[in-house]
Write an enzyme that holds these catalytic residues in place. Structure first.
Site, PDB file in Angstrom:
ATOM      1  N   LYS A 180      -5.387  -3.139  -8.995  1.00 30.31           N
ATOM      2  CA  LYS A 180      -6.841  -3.313  -8.906  1.00 30.31           C
ATOM      3  C   LYS A 180      -7.474  -2.369  -7.891  1.00 30.31           C
ATOM      4  O   LYS A 180      -8.487  -1.719  -8.171  1.00 30.31           O
ATOM      5  CB  LYS A 180      -7.177  -4.777  -8.523  1.00 30.31           C
ATOM      6  CG  LYS A 180      -6.659  -5.803  -9.521  1.00 30.31           C
ATOM      7  CD  LYS A 180      -6.945  -7.228  -9.090  1.00 30.31           C
ATOM      8  CE  LYS A 180      -6.143  -7.680  -7.882  1.00 30.31           C
ATOM      9  NZ  LYS A 180      -4.686  -7.782  -8.110  1.00 30.31           N
ATOM     10  N   THR A 181      -6.865  -2.298  -6.706  1.00 27.42           N
ATOM     11  CA  THR A 181      -7.457  -1.479  -5.645  1.00 27.42           C
ATOM     12  C   THR A 181      -7.291   0.007  -5.945  1.00 27.42           C
ATOM     13  O   THR A 181      -8.222   0.801  -5.756  1.00 27.42           O
ATOM     14  CB  THR A 181      -6.836  -1.856  -4.286  1.00 27.42           C
ATOM     15  OG1 THR A 181      -6.984  -3.270  -4.099  1.00 27.42           O
ATOM     16  CG2 THR A 181      -7.521  -1.131  -3.147  1.00 27.42           C
ATOM     17  N   ASP A 236      -0.733  -6.838  -7.442  1.00 23.57           N
ATOM     18  CA  ASP A 236       0.008  -5.569  -7.603  1.00 23.57           C
ATOM     19  C   ASP A 236      -0.164  -4.869  -8.956  1.00 23.57           C
ATOM     20  O   ASP A 236       0.532  -3.908  -9.230  1.00 23.57           O
ATOM     21  CB  ASP A 236       1.525  -5.770  -7.377  1.00 23.57           C
ATOM     22  CG  ASP A 236       1.888  -5.508  -5.926  1.00 23.57           C
ATOM     23  OD1 ASP A 236       0.990  -5.105  -5.157  1.00 23.57           O
ATOM     24  OD2 ASP A 236       3.062  -5.693  -5.568  1.00 23.57           O
ATOM     25  N   HIS A 239      -5.449 -12.998  -3.721  1.00 20.42           N
ATOM     26  CA  HIS A 239      -5.626 -13.965  -4.789  1.00 20.42           C
ATOM     27  C   HIS A 239      -6.487 -15.158  -4.342  1.00 20.42           C
ATOM     28  O   HIS A 239      -7.400 -15.563  -5.062  1.00 20.42           O
ATOM     29  CB  HIS A 239      -4.261 -14.446  -5.276  1.00 20.42           C
ATOM     30  CG  HIS A 239      -4.364 -15.469  -6.349  1.00 20.42           C
ATOM     31  ND1 HIS A 239      -4.912 -15.168  -7.585  1.00 20.42           N
ATOM     32  CD2 HIS A 239      -4.041 -16.778  -6.382  1.00 20.42           C
ATOM     33  CE1 HIS A 239      -4.895 -16.256  -8.322  1.00 20.42           C
ATOM     34  NE2 HIS A 239      -4.372 -17.248  -7.618  1.00 20.42           N
TER      35      HIS A 239
HETATM   36  N1  LIG Z   1       2.789   4.027 -11.943  1.00 22.62           N
HETATM   37  C1  LIG Z   1       1.662   3.507 -11.528  1.00 22.62           C
HETATM   38  N2  LIG Z   1       1.611   2.762 -10.410  1.00 22.62           N
HETATM   39  C2  LIG Z   1       0.430   2.247 -10.015  1.00 22.62           C
HETATM   40  C3  LIG Z   1      -0.754   2.447 -10.770  1.00 22.62           C
HETATM   41  N3  LIG Z   1      -1.757   1.809 -10.139  1.00 22.62           N
HETATM   42  C4  LIG Z   1      -1.243   1.231  -9.041  1.00 22.62           C
HETATM   43  N4  LIG Z   1       0.084   1.489  -8.977  1.00 22.62           N
HETATM   44  C5  LIG Z   1       0.981   1.030  -7.905  1.00 22.62           C
HETATM   45  O1  LIG Z   1       1.069  -0.375  -7.936  1.00 22.62           O
HETATM   46  C6  LIG Z   1       1.114  -0.908  -6.607  1.00 22.62           C
HETATM   47  C7  LIG Z   1      -0.004  -1.910  -6.409  1.00 22.62           C
HETATM   48  O2  LIG Z   1      -1.261  -1.252  -6.468  1.00 22.62           O
HETATM   49  P1  LIG Z   1      -2.586  -1.912  -5.853  1.00 22.62           P
HETATM   50  O3  LIG Z   1      -3.712  -1.049  -6.268  1.00 22.62           O
HETATM   51  O4  LIG Z   1      -2.418  -2.170  -4.410  1.00 22.62           O
HETATM   52  O5  LIG Z   1      -2.591  -3.281  -6.640  1.00 22.62           O
HETATM   53  P2  LIG Z   1      -3.591  -4.517  -6.452  1.00 22.62           P
HETATM   54  O6  LIG Z   1      -3.748  -5.116  -7.804  1.00 22.62           O
HETATM   55  O7  LIG Z   1      -4.825  -4.075  -5.733  1.00 22.62           O
HETATM   56  O8  LIG Z   1      -2.732  -5.460  -5.541  1.00 22.62           O
HETATM   57  P3  LIG Z   1      -3.251  -6.755  -4.685  1.00 22.62           P
HETATM   58  O9  LIG Z   1      -4.576  -6.416  -4.095  1.00 22.62           O
HETATM   59  O10 LIG Z   1      -2.181  -6.947  -3.678  1.00 22.62           O
HETATM   60  O11 LIG Z   1      -3.314  -7.879  -5.687  1.00 22.62           O
HETATM   61  C8  LIG Z   1       1.035   0.290  -5.658  1.00 22.62           C
HETATM   62  O12 LIG Z   1       2.332   0.661  -5.294  1.00 22.62           O
HETATM   63  C9  LIG Z   1       0.406   1.358  -6.535  1.00 22.62           C
HETATM   64  O13 LIG Z   1       0.736   2.669  -6.148  1.00 22.62           O
HETATM   65  C10 LIG Z   1      -0.677   3.239 -11.953  1.00 22.62           C
HETATM   66  O14 LIG Z   1      -1.642   3.479 -12.658  1.00 22.62           O
HETATM   67  N5  LIG Z   1       0.565   3.747 -12.278  1.00 22.62           N
HETATM   68 MG   LIG Z   2      -5.695  -4.842  -3.977  1.00 20.92          MG
END
Ligand SMILES: Nc1nc2c(ncn2[C@@H]2O[C@H](COP(=O)(O)OP(=O)(O)OP(=O)(O)O)[C@@H](O)[C@H]2O)c(=O)[nH]1
Ligand SMILES: [Mg+2]
Length: 393
Positions: free
Chosen positions: A25-26, A22, A87
């Protein structure tokens, strides 16, 4: 319409995002493709968030490249970027070398700071030899206190230094993947700055173009009317259409001819070490090949079952076991893209955190040479990392 041939105009590098669940990354991966597609629409296409975290089966059509990869270009380089969905997959891909990263973007949420998986990924990156890391201090839009941002930056540099990276020299760029994805110009600029840091900090690796061709098989696809395609990242050497190849490991060897090669959906005459390739094999049935085998120049590598190895057992803090191991220990061994069960013989019991010399006997033969790295896992957890020493059988 004829598909456009792949043109090797810029150096190609493999990178990926790593970091705690969270932390974004994506979102960041999608934002990078969006920003670069605006810089040069002919070089990069935007890949939306929901097109990145997707299952392979959904895309098994055409000679498509490993779908975990997103492709983009900066003004000076061509990148294949892997954003591992979860993960568990991340750890497995990293440690088996399936991802073969030339560098990584460590994503750390500025809101949360470094978290357990941040540390685990840094430890693994170090162990499996990811040579260079750039930090994306993400979600910087959500933190309004600059001192807090400074604090998180210090914490990340500390973590990197503690596990063997040069924390002081590592670029740490404050970004917002989410706001850049929404088109905010200030945060769009932050992504450009991040990419400049990657371009400058991650050097173009020396590719082994002279050793015999070898590619670990990541995926096997069937193309109706054309045959069986295997995909993966070329580990060493060069392959051209028309070359003889052999599928080795986990059973009887299969010989064939590479009748077509593609990268990211574009045909190419020749793939080389470092490229992500999809290779069409003449006269091979889908059931004859599978993930975990290697595609190689015939006679250049042999499958083996018994070898000496140097093994490091991850400490408990690094995500390893709580208790020691003794002879007859029977974990899973992950070589490149595949895994096989094996038995460990050791002279004396060993504890997490120890490095030990052992003999390993595998249940199935795996293509290997001295020096090959592998991971030891049990119950879905990585508990050790090793290197093949003398080969015994
Ligand atoms: N405020 C803010 N929120 C963000 C940002 N990037 C991502 N988020 C939020 O953080 C949450 C997780 O984002 P993801 O891109 O799915 O994170 P991830 O690291 O890919 O998560 P996993 O693949 O589950 O490990 C989502 O609700 C996004 O909208 C950012 O730059 N700013
Ligand atoms: Mg992801």
């Amino acid at each position: 319409m004829m598909k456009q041939e792949f043109v090797r105009a810029k150096p190609h590098l493999n990178i990926g995002t790593m970091g705690h669940v969270d932390h974004g990354k994506t979102t960041l991966t999608a934002a990078i493709t969006k920003v670069l597609s605006e810089v040069d629409p002919s070089a990069t296409s935007f890949t939306a968030f929901d097109r990145i975290d997707r299952a392979p089966e959904e895309l098994a059509r055409g000679i498509t490249i490993n779908i975990a990869h997103v492709e983009y270009e900066t003004p000076t380089r061509h990148y294949a970027h892997v954003d591992m969905p979860g993960h568990a997959d991340y750890v497995k891909n990293m440690i088996t070398g399936a991802a073969q990263l030339d560098g990584a973007i460590l994503v750390v949420s500025a809101e949360d700071g470094t978290m357990p998986q941040t540390r685990e990924h840094v430890v693994l990156a170090r162990r499996v030899g990811v040579p260079h890391v750039v930090v994306a201090l993400n979600k910087a839009d959500a933190v309004h206190d600059p001192e807090l941002l400074d604090l998180v930056e210090l914490e990340v540099r500390d973590l990197l230094s503690r596990y063997g990276f040069d924390g002081d020299a590592t670029p740490v760029v404050r970004v917002s993947g989410l706001r850049a994805l929404q088109g905010d110009p200030v945060w769009t600029q932050s992504i450009i700055a991040l990419l400049e840091a990657v371009d400058n900090h991650v050097p173009v690796p020396d590719r082994d173009l002279t050793s015999p061709f070898l590619m670990p098989i990541e995926n096997v696809l069937t193309i109706t009317g054309r045959g069986t395609v295997v995909t993966g990242a070329v580990e060493r050497g060069v392959i051209s259409t028309g070359d003889n190849v052999e599928v080795i490991g986990l059973g009887a060897a299969v010989t064939s001819v590479a009748t077509g090669i593609e990268t990211f959906g574009k045909p190419m005459q020749q793939a080389q070490a470092g490229d992500n390739a999809a290779i069409l094999l003449r006269g091979v049935r889908r059931g004859d090949v599978r993930r975990g085998q290697v595609l190689a120049l015939p006679g250049s590598v042999a499958p083996h079952t018994r070898f000496r190895a140097s093994v490091y057992l991850l400490s408990h803090a690094e995500g390893g076991r709580h208790t020691g191991i003794s002879t007859n220990y029977r974990p899973q061994f992950h070589f490149r893209t595949g895994d096989v069960v094996g038995v460990v013989e050791l002279d004396a019991p060993a504890l997490p955190g120890d490095t030990v010399e052992v003999t390993v006997e595998l249940g199935k033969a795996v293509a290997m040479d001295t020096g090959l790295g592998f991971a030891i896992r049990e119950g879905g957890k990585t508990v050790g990392a090793g290197t093949v020493g003398e080969i015994l059988a």
